[in-house]
Structure formats: structure tokens, C-alpha cells
Design a protein around this motif. Structure first.
Motif, PDB file in Angstrom:
ATOM      1  N   LEU A  32       0.612  -1.016  -0.083  1.00 20.43           N
ATOM      2  CA  LEU A  32       0.055  -0.061  -0.094  1.00 20.43           C
ATOM      3  C   LEU A  32       0.635   0.891   0.437  1.00 20.43           C
ATOM      4  CD1 LEU A  32      -3.148  -0.783   2.850  1.00 20.43           C
ATOM      5  CD2 LEU A  32      -2.609  -0.591  -0.639  1.00 20.43           C
ATOM      6  N   CYS A  35       2.316   1.340  -3.212  1.00 25.93           N
ATOM      7  CA  CYS A  35       1.622   2.333  -3.997  1.00 25.93           C
ATOM      8  C   CYS A  35       1.079   2.908  -4.537  1.00 25.93           C
ATOM      9  CB  CYS A  35       0.638   1.074  -4.884  1.00 25.93           C
ATOM     10  SG  CYS A  35       1.498  -0.682  -5.057  1.00 25.93           S
ATOM     11  N   GLU A  36       1.138   3.472  -2.719  1.00 19.23           N
ATOM     12  CA  GLU A  36      -0.843   5.157  -2.748  1.00 19.23           C
ATOM     13  C   GLU A  36       0.461   6.034  -2.680  1.00 19.23           C
ATOM     14  OE1 GLU A  36      -3.157   4.944  -3.184  1.00 19.23           O
ATOM     15  OE2 GLU A  36      -3.653   3.061  -4.507  1.00 19.23           O
ATOM     16  N   ARG A  91     -10.431   8.262  -4.752  1.00 13.83           N
ATOM     17  CA  ARG A  91      -9.438   7.846  -5.748  1.00 13.83           C
ATOM     18  C   ARG A  91      -8.265   8.974  -6.324  1.00 13.83           C
ATOM     19  NH1 ARG A  91      -4.967   4.349  -5.349  1.00 13.83           N
ATOM     20  NH2 ARG A  91      -4.430   3.657  -7.276  1.00 13.83           N
ATOM     21  N   TRP A  94      -7.098  11.831  -4.447  1.00 13.39           N
ATOM     22  CA  TRP A  94      -5.475  12.067  -4.386  1.00 13.39           C
ATOM     23  C   TRP A  94      -4.431  10.993  -4.885  1.00 13.39           C
ATOM     24  CZ3 TRP A  94      -2.792  10.891   0.331  1.00 13.39           C
ATOM     25  CH2 TRP A  94      -2.001  10.283   0.205  1.00 13.39           C
ATOM     26  N   GLN A  95      -4.663  10.719  -6.364  1.00 14.04           N
ATOM     27  CA  GLN A  95      -3.612  10.148  -7.347  1.00 14.04           C
ATOM     28  C   GLN A  95      -3.490  11.873  -7.484  1.00 14.04           C
ATOM     29  OE1 GLN A  95      -5.553   8.158  -9.984  1.00 14.04           O
ATOM     30  NE2 GLN A  95      -5.148   6.719  -9.123  1.00 14.04           N
ATOM     31  N   ARG A  98      -1.370  13.632  -4.563  1.00 19.54           N
ATOM     32  CA  ARG A  98       0.393  12.995  -4.165  1.00 19.54           C
ATOM     33  C   ARG A  98       1.563  13.117  -5.659  1.00 19.54           C
ATOM     34  NH1 ARG A  98       1.489  13.691  -0.663  1.00 19.54           N
ATOM     35  NH2 ARG A  98       3.268  13.219  -1.204  1.00 19.54           N
ATOM     36  N   GLU A 356      -1.877   4.267 -14.190  1.00 18.97           N
ATOM     37  CA  GLU A 356      -2.863   3.060 -13.140  1.00 18.97           C
ATOM     38  C   GLU A 356      -2.933   1.372 -13.536  1.00 18.97           C
ATOM     39  OE1 GLU A 356      -6.311   4.423 -11.282  1.00 18.97           O
ATOM     40  OE2 GLU A 356      -6.871   4.185 -13.382  1.00 18.97           O
ATOM     41  N   TYR A 363      -1.061  -4.737  -7.481  1.00 21.97           N
ATOM     42  CA  TYR A 363      -1.957  -5.201  -6.456  1.00 21.97           C
ATOM     43  C   TYR A 363      -2.560  -6.666  -6.884  1.00 21.97           C
ATOM     44  CZ  TYR A 363      -2.646  -0.136  -3.966  1.00 21.97           C
ATOM     45  OH  TYR A 363      -2.808   0.729  -3.209  1.00 21.97           O
TER      46      TYR A 363
END
Length: 398
Positions: A32, A35-36, A91, A94-95, A98, A356, A363
Motif C-alpha cells: 500500500l 503503490c499509494e 481515489r 488522492w492520485q 500526491r 494506473e 496489486y
């Protein structure tokens, strides 16, 4: 004695299970976090500022301090309360947050331009929804004092021409300090900000005001580029600006028939390339495009709106770069433009963000590995292994 031995065995089994659970938590947390969070640093770290081309067009006195480092992105489309599902909104925001914050931290640009369609529902959002969208935007795209943020208006911010009202225009201008026909000059470089939605050419009140500002600005730039010994009474009272050919910033692209000539990994899909563009909807009209080129003679045009990348030449010498969407909802491979600009030259480079599809692959691979580890821990994979081992042993015995 037996009770003591049984308790010891139970404690040992419990410790093993807790240890295994801790390993699973660490594994899932690591995936996590990568990837995030970390993946944005890994990808954007590979982007480097392009060097300004050398040659006769670059002044000898120009140094790295005189180069303006600019980031250009477009079509963030922050989802609203009507069309945006809360999970999708969470989602995508957040992308983008960041990516933007990582780019600022790693690249440290002097200025950032967002070429319109900041919001997805600005054209019909209520005052309360607008205030919420603006609050979320300021959270996502916060920036340090060393960086300047300039936002251009798009059709999703104030509506298409037939939806555009003075109330919506003023609402956007108040938040982002944007006016059509605005000139900003940084390090001797002129940028012209255009409200391309108001370039309909039908004489509407907003259109007339926008065009009048652009004509006045064109006059100022033309007077500033005249030679000192050239006398012109019309320029006697005009405030001079640096004699640098301007860079045009707008949401709609200048007129082109379609994306058929566009290439690159972020170009429109093959099935969409040959679809003809509609004037004043997909691109500016031919008339409006000719006006802008004639008024300003720009050395570069930067636009958004199509959500895909494209590079075209107008009049055989004026490049236009269509900047792809910054939102993963619109693209699998968003990107932004990095530009090193001087008053006489510029060099652009594209910085791609994490795909993506690749994040999804990570994942899936991590999920499959997690299932295998759990099955192996509970010895659910052991019988097939022993069965295969017995077959091999029998085969050797024969």
C-alpha cells in the motif's frame, strides 16, 4: 505435567500465528505504501528539467538563474457532488494530490500553469458545491511561497458559451485572480492568458469584453517590440513590457481538423484520431484562431481540453502543444509538461505519471502472492505437493 506441556504447545502455536499475522500486515502495508505514496517519487524522480537549446538565439548573458522553470498541466476535473461517486472522487483526488505535491518537492518549479477545466461541475454547481470544490482544490494543489500558481478558465469551470454567465465568470476570477486578456511577465517572459470560451465571435457581452482586452494587450505587446528609433504616435502613451514574443495559454486548442496527425503514447486512441473536431466545441473556430495568431504572433501555444497529447504547427512555424489530462479518470497515463523558458527560447519535456494499469498489476500480483502465503501457512498446499512427490517416488521405483 501434561497440562504444562499442552499450555506450552498452545503458546507456541499462538506466537507463530501472531508472527505470521504480523508478517502479513507488514507485507500488505508495504504494498500500500509503495503503490499509494512511494511510486510517485520513483516515477517523477526520473523526470529532469530540459536544458535550453544553445545557439544564436540564446543570449550570451543568459544563465541558469534567468531560466524560468514552468510546469504545465490541464484538465484536473475535480469531481462534483452530482456526477462524482465518493469513492471515485477520493481515489482520483488522492492520485492528483500526491503527484502534484511530489512534483513540487522534487522539481521545485518557479511557476505552475493549469490550463482550465479545474472542476468537472463548475458550470452548474451551486454556491455551496462551488465552495466545497474550491476548498478541496486548495488542499490538493497547495504550493510554497517560492512557487506561483496560475489557473486558466475552461468550459467545465464556467460552462460552454451558451451556459457561460457573468456570475460564473466573476466567481472563477475571484478565486483564481484570472481575467481574459491578462498578461503576466516573469523573468522577461510574456504569458498571455486567454478565456477561450469567450472566443465564440458572436458579439455576446462577455465575448466583446474579452476580445477588447486582447486587442489592447496585443497593441501593448506590439509597441513594446518596436525598435527604440521607431516612432509611432499610437505607442507614445503605452506602458512598455519586455520585448519578448509571448506564449499563449488557453483551454481550447487552436483550430485543427482532427487529431489524425498527432502521435506519441499519450495521443488520442486510433479509433478517435480521425473524428472531425467541431469548431467552438472541440477547438476554437478558424476565425478565432486566426485572430489570436494575428494579434499576438506567439512563439508557443499551450492548450488542453482534448485530454490527449498533440503537437501541431500553425502557419508552418508556431508550435502548439495540447497538454493531456492530469486526471487518471480520463487517462491511464496522465502527464504534465516541464518547460525551461527564457525570453528568447524554450525547451519542453513531458513527465509521465504512474500508469494506473501498472499499479493495478502490482496489486494483483501482491494479492496472488498473499493468497499463496496464506495457503502455504495453513498447509493447504502440502497435499498436492506430497501427491506429486509420491508419483515421482513410484516412477523411480518402477
Amino acid at each position: 505435567m501434561l497440562n504444562s506441556s499442552s499450555t506450552t504447545v498452545k503458546n507456541l502455536i499462538l506466537k507463530r500465528r501472531l508472527c505470521f499475522l504480523l508478517k502479513l500486515v507488514c507485507f500488505v502495508s508495504s504494498v500500500l505504501i509503495f503503490c499509494e505514496f512511494l511510486i510517485y517519487y520513483v516515477v517523477i524522480f526520473q523526470c529532469q528539467w530540459p536544458e535550453v537549446k544553445g545557439g544564436a538565439h540564446v543570449r550570451e548573458k543568459e544563465t541558469s538563474a534567468s531560466v524560468l522553470k514552468a510546469i504545465v498541466l490541464a484538465d484536473t476535473h475535480l469531481l462534483g457532488e452530482i456526477k462524482g461517486h465518493w469513492l471515485d472522487r477520493l481515489r482520483r483526488e488522492w492520485q492528483m494530490e500526491r503527484s502534484f505535491q511530489t512534483a513540487l518537492w522534487l522539481l521545485q518549479p518557479d511557476i505552475v500553469f493549469i490550463l482550465g477545466d479545474v472542476f468537472d461541475e463548475g458550470k452548474w454547481s451551486s454556491p455551496q458545491a462551488w465552495a466545497d470544490d474550491v476548498r478541496r482544490f486548495h488542499k490538493m494543489f497547495k504550493y510554497p511561497f517560492s512557487t506561483e500558481l496560475v489557473v486558466i478558465v475552461g468550459n467545465h469551470d464556467i460552462g460552454f458559451h451558451y451556459e457561460m454567465t457573468m456570475y460564473k465568470v466573476k466567481r472563477f476570477e475571484k478565486v483564481f485572480n484570472f481575467t481574459s486578456g491578462k498578461l503576466i511577465t516573469r523573468k522577461g517572459i510574456n504569458f498571455v492568458l486567454v478565456n477561450s470560451v469567450a472566443m465564440e465571435g458572436d458579439g455576446c457581452a462577455i465575448c466583446r469584453t474579452a476580445e477588447a482586452k486582447l486587442v489592447a494587450l496585443s497593441h501593448k505587446l506590439n509597441c513594446s517590440q518596436q525598435k527604440p528609433n521607431h516612432s509611432d504616435r499610437r505607442c507614445s502613451d503605452v506602458e512598455k513590457v519586455p520585448a519578448s514574443e509571448p506564449i499563449l495559454l488557453q483551454h481550447y486548442p487552436l483550430y485543427r481538423k482532427s487529431d489524425a496527425e498527432c502521435s506519441g503514447e499519450d495521443a488520442a486512441p486510433p479509433e478517435e484520431k480521425n473524428i472531425p473536431f467541431q469548431e467552438n466545441y472541440d477547438v476554437l473556430s478558424q476565425e478565432a484562431s486566426q485572430k489570436l495568431l494575428w494579434w499576438f504572433h506567439p512563439r508557443l501555444v499551450l492548450s488542453g481540453h482534448t485530454h490527449s497529447g498533440c503537437e501541431v504547427l500553425h502557419a508552418g512555424k508556431i508550435p502548439e502543444i495540447s497538454v493531456p489530462s492530469f486526471n487518471w479518470r480520463n487517462r491511464n497515463n496522465p502527464s504534465f509538461i516541464m518547460g525551461s523558458i527564457t525570453p528568447t527560447d524554450f525547451t519542453l519535456q513531458k513527465c509521465f505519471l504512474p500508469y494506473e494499469s501498472r499499479v493495478f498489476t502490482i496489486y494483483c500480483a501482491a494479492g496472488a502472492l498473499l493468497v499463496i502465503l496464506i495457503l502455504a501457512h495453513f498447509q493447504l498446499l502440502t497435499p498436492p505437493f506430497y501427491f506429486a512427490q509420491r508419483l515421482i517416488s513410484k516412477h523411480k521405483a518402477v
